[in-house]
Design a protein around this motif. Structure first.
Motif, short mmCIF file in Angstrom:
data_model
loop_
_atom_site.label_atom_id
_atom_site.label_comp_id
_atom_site.label_asym_id
_atom_site.label_seq_id
_atom_site.Cartn_x
_atom_site.Cartn_y
_atom_site.Cartn_z
N ASP A 100 0.82 -1.22 0.00
CA ASP A 100 0.00 0.00 0.00
C ASP A 100 0.85 1.27 0.00
N ALA A 101 2.15 1.14 0.31
CA ALA A 101 3.02 2.33 0.39
C ALA A 101 3.11 3.02 -0.96
N ARG A 102 3.21 4.34 -0.92
CA ARG A 102 3.28 5.14 -2.14
C ARG A 102 4.45 6.12 -2.04
N ALA A 103 4.95 6.53 -3.21
CA ALA A 103 6.03 7.53 -3.26
C ALA A 103 5.75 8.52 -4.38
N LEU A 104 6.16 9.75 -4.17
CA LEU A 104 6.00 10.81 -5.16
C LEU A 104 7.39 11.34 -5.49
N THR A 135 4.77 7.93 -15.03
CA THR A 135 5.06 9.36 -15.17
C THR A 135 3.73 10.08 -15.36
N TYR A 136 3.53 11.15 -14.60
CA TYR A 136 2.29 11.92 -14.72
C TYR A 136 2.67 13.37 -15.01
N GLN A 150 -5.16 5.68 -9.53
CA GLN A 150 -5.67 4.57 -8.72
C GLN A 150 -4.56 3.60 -8.29
N ALA A 151 -3.62 3.30 -9.21
CA ALA A 151 -2.74 2.15 -8.98
C ALA A 151 -1.26 2.50 -8.85
N GLY A 152 -0.86 3.75 -9.12
CA GLY A 152 0.57 4.05 -9.15
C GLY A 152 1.23 3.96 -7.78
N HIS A 153 2.19 3.03 -7.64
CA HIS A 153 2.97 2.97 -6.40
C HIS A 153 3.96 4.13 -6.34
N ILE A 154 4.59 4.40 -7.49
CA ILE A 154 5.52 5.53 -7.60
C ILE A 154 5.01 6.44 -8.71
N VAL A 155 4.68 7.67 -8.34
CA VAL A 155 4.20 8.65 -9.31
C VAL A 155 5.33 9.66 -9.54
N ILE A 183 8.52 11.43 -0.25
CA ILE A 183 8.51 12.46 -1.29
C ILE A 183 9.98 12.67 -1.67
N VAL A 184 10.30 12.40 -2.94
CA VAL A 184 11.68 12.52 -3.43
C VAL A 184 11.77 13.78 -4.29
N ILE A 185 12.72 14.65 -3.97
CA ILE A 185 12.92 15.86 -4.78
C ILE A 185 14.38 15.88 -5.22
N ASP A 186 14.60 15.71 -6.52
CA ASP A 186 15.96 15.64 -7.07
C ASP A 186 16.38 17.01 -7.61
N GLU A 187 17.68 17.21 -7.70
CA GLU A 187 18.27 18.44 -8.28
C GLU A 187 17.74 19.70 -7.58
N ILE A 188 17.74 19.70 -6.23
CA ILE A 188 17.12 20.84 -5.52
C ILE A 188 17.90 22.14 -5.73
#
Length: 756
Positions: A100-104, A135-136, A150-155, A183-188
């Motif tokens: 059920d875990a999700r990541a953005l 990818t959204y 509905q289904a994306g584990h990683i968006v 929540i992953v934020i790259d190239e900050i």
């Protein structure tokens, strides 16, 4: 020929070495490893070992351990050091242990999103598990969007899509918000100025919705080397983070060559043009079979250099695909094709703006050529890091232009090599930006009485202001959205203007096609009618610019020149916030100003010789911007000691000096601040030197300059004193032909008075 052979050959070439100011060899750095941590899911390890990864670099293991301990982390290591593993491994491990875990994932550009997703897909496919990664963004088909929600584990998305496509429609994303773990934020380091200030407020909105749905996600942030990564990360997310900067990745030997083109006019201090020199060095690399990337500061320079290099490699059929240009404005499909060509080794040379600075995988290049100083030390190291991304030897050429800041850098190589990179500054509480996102947040979810907006100040006053303006309605202890419009659609995260202009090729009357896009602020300079617009070294003439419809219509031409437009800027005072008496009887002040810009004419410039062939008029509307500024006024008594022309020359010389000093001591990009002078200013009615932030509302640079006003003037005086020229040159106050015979001496007299 390989890089080591080329380096030996160049060192024996007296004509080349005559212009080399410094040749620095950065030694090989071995890798430092640690075993896989126990917190990783066991199913990941065999997959990593199959890919040749039997241990982790020190920084990767440290970030995974800190994440497992529930901390927010920021990972700060150079280009190509394996930062991707720092977030992919903990995220995949968490989803393997809890379906059920999700990541953005947030990336600053679509190109980077697409690049990172492909790497993630490979890991997931190799494990043969059901982890759905989507990818959204604006290119996601409508039919696929429901499945993502509905289904994306990683968006995987970008800040713009999160702002306008996800947060306002959060009721369709319940599964994501209820279970959001990371929540992953790259190239900050790219989130500075307006863009960063906007993102900080988007994250305030995101965390407010997460709290509503009962989730408390952790942040994993990654950055290239900057001076204040921890401060930047904490300002972005509004809470404390643990910094990991113990880089364990290996690096091959690097040759860093500082090249100053020869002086062609000793009296004026003018050097050979940076574009011809860059062309010569890039051509040499091409002929030696060394795959290289050349970075240029402007789109126009990219196109001019691409044309030169393509002419060098054309086959009998006219094909020159071994050389490509790359910049913003190219369509996504074209950019992806170029990236694939670089990875596959089918492209020998690419000429790019800073669009390829970010961590897009373009394979292992052997050389990097920098056409002028990119604006910040952080950017320069990012660009240099595109060469030698594996363990082989690489070579980097820094070619200085006659611009003062370039000459300062090439004259002080240690500043470049040893200086800490710049601070990334942002101001999330800029009232323009804060109010816009406050509206968006109220649209997404009603505010309760006494509720704050993250760590933003003045929430209560903003709620009352919006209620008084009939934008919110206060009922039963809650503030509800009551306006008709959809606030997020009106706000651009990257600039003050929301829409880009589309560039349409009408060469074939039967088949019009869109070949690029451009932001509203750049359009008057590059897409005015009769401009020569260049795309992949092909020339087009702008036939018509429809400002209302945001479209430019262009037609293929083959002419021997390119165009460059002149920008006129005028200032008017809105408000004075602070002021104090300055030495010499003048005043130093801080306040709000309105900046009005207008393009009125353009020049036609011949290729190769760069001589001016003629001029043309531009008829386009003005653009306005409100920002913060600080200024020095000269007292009447001081100004009266000089004739009008002498005073003008001296003030121009001081403005030129401050353009060098301000970016170095404010630790910002030269493009972030503007310095102008006015002999009789409409703001003060006196001779005035003005420094202002180049983005709407300001990001705090003018305030910072106001706080170090004396230091800036003292450093400006020191540069003028230390320069060996008699009456001015591009390395200090500007060339004598620009500032007159008395410009340098007058500037030094004025600066001595202002720093007494």
């Amino acid at each position: 020929m390989n890089v080591d052979q080329l380096a030996d050959q160049l060192r024996r070439d007296e004509a080349f070495m005559e212009n080399v100011v410094r040749w620095e060899e950065l030694p090989t750095r071995p890798a430092r490893y640690v075993p896989f941590p126990d917190t990783l899911d066991a199913r990941l390890i065999p997959v990593l070992e199959k890919r040749g990864i039997h241990q982790l670099y020190t920084h990767q293991a440290q970030s995974i351990a800190a994440t497992a301990a529930g901390k927010d982390v920021v990972v700060v290591t150079p280009t190509a050091s394996g930062k991707t593993m720092c977030y992919n491994l903990p995220v995949l491990s968490a989803i393997l242990q809890n379906q059920d875990a999700r990541a953005l994932y947030l990336f600053p550009t679509k190109a980077l999103s697409a690049d990172q997703v492909s790497e993630l897909y490979e890991l997931i496919e190799a494990m043969d598990v059901d982890i759905k990664t989507y990818t959204y963004d604006g290119d996601t088909p409508g039919a696929a969007r429901k499945a993502v929600r509905q289904a994306g584990h990683i968006v995987v998305t970008n800040p713009d899509m999160l702002h306008s496509g996800i947060l306002p429609h959060h009721t369709k994303w319940v599964k994501l918000f209820e279970n959001l773990r990371y929540i992953v934020i790259d190239e900050i380091h790219t989130y500075r100025g307006v863009f960063g200030s906007n993102l900080a407020n988007v994250l305030r909105r995101l965390m407010r919705l997460c709290a509503f749905y009962g989730s408390h996600p952790q942040f994993i942030l990654c950055s290239a080397t900057i001076a204040n990564p921890k401060e930047l990360a904490e300002t972005l997310i509004g809470r404390s983070v643990e910094m990991i900067d113990d880089n364990g990745a290996p690096m091959g030997k690097r040759h860093f060559v500082f090249y100053n083109p020869p002086v062609v006019n000793r009296q004026l201090g003018i050097r050979k043009g940076v574009i011809p020199v860059t062309r010569d060095i890039a051509s040499m690399l091409l002929k030696c079979g060394i795959q290289a990337i050349t970075f240029a500061k402007s789109r126009l320079t990219v196109e001019v250099l691409t044309r030169y290099l393509k002419d060098l490699v054309r086959d009998p059929l006219g094909n020159a695909g071994r050389v490509r240009g790359y910049r913003g404005g190219y369509l996504p499909t074209e950019r992806r094709e170029i990236e694939r060509g670089l990875r596959a080794g089918k492209i020998d040379a690419v000429v790019s703006t800073n669009a390829l600075e970010l961590g897009i995988d373009i394979g292992a290049l052997d050389a990097c050529v920098m056409c002028g100083y990119p604006g910040t030390i952080a950017s320069a190291w990012q660009q240099a890091g595109r060469a030698g991304r594996r363990k082989d030897t690489s070579i980097i050429f820094y070619i200085a232009s006659s611009a003062a800041i370039d000459q300062y850098i090439v004259s002080h190589p240690d500043y470049f090599l040893r200086q800490s990179p710049e601070n990334a500054l942002l101001n999330p509480n800029n009232l323009y930006i804060l109010l816009s996102h406050f509206k968006c947040s109220a649209f997404e979810l009603p505010f309760e009485d006494g509720e704050s907006f993250g760590n933003a100040p003045g929430s209560e006053e903003l709620l009352e202001y919006l209620a008084d303006s009939s934008i919110l309605r206060h009922v039963d202890g809650r503030y509800h959205w009551s306006a008709e419009d959809f606030p997020a659609s009106e706000i651009s995260l990257r600039s003050a203007a929301s829409e880009n202009f589309v560039i349409v090729d009408i060469t074939d009357p039967a088949h019009h096609r869109v070949i690029g896009e451009m932001d509203r602020y750049t359009v008057p300079m590059l897409l005015h009618e009769n401009a020569i617009y260049m795309h992949e070294a092909q020339q087009y003439q702008v036939e018509k610019l429809d400002f209302d419809a945001c479209k430019a219509f262009i037609r293929k031409v083959d002419v021997g020149y390119y165009t460059d437009a002149d920008l006129n800027v005028s200032l008017s005072l809105l408000d004075v916030e602070q002021q104090q008496e300055a030495p010499g009887g003048g005043v130093c002040a801080l306040g709000e100003v309105k900046v009005t810009t207008l393009v009125t004419m353009f020049k036609k410039i011949r290729f190769d010789t760069h001589e001016t062939l003629g001029f043309g008029h531009v008829r386009l509307p003005e653009t306005d911007m409100h920002t913060t500024a600080m200024w020095w006024t000269l007292s009447d008594a001081l100004a009266a000691r000089f004739s009008s022309d002498t005073l003008k020359n001296g003030m121009l010389a001081i403005a030129n000096l401050l353009r060098i000093v301000a970016p170095l001591y404010l630790m910002c990009s030269p493009q972030d601040v503007v310095v102008v002078y006015q002999v009789k200013s409409p703001i003060t009615d006196q001779p005035t030197i003005i420094l202002y932030d180049s983005c709407p509302g300001g990001i705090g640079l003018a305030q910072k300059a106001y706080g170090m006003q004396r230091l800036l003037l003292e450093k400006a005086l020191q540069i003028a004193r230390d320069c060996s020229c008699a009456k001015g040159c591009p390395s200090c106050v500007g060339p004598e032909g620009e500032i007159g015979e008395d410009g340098k001496s007058t500037a030094m007299l004025l600066l001595k008075e202002l720093t007494r």
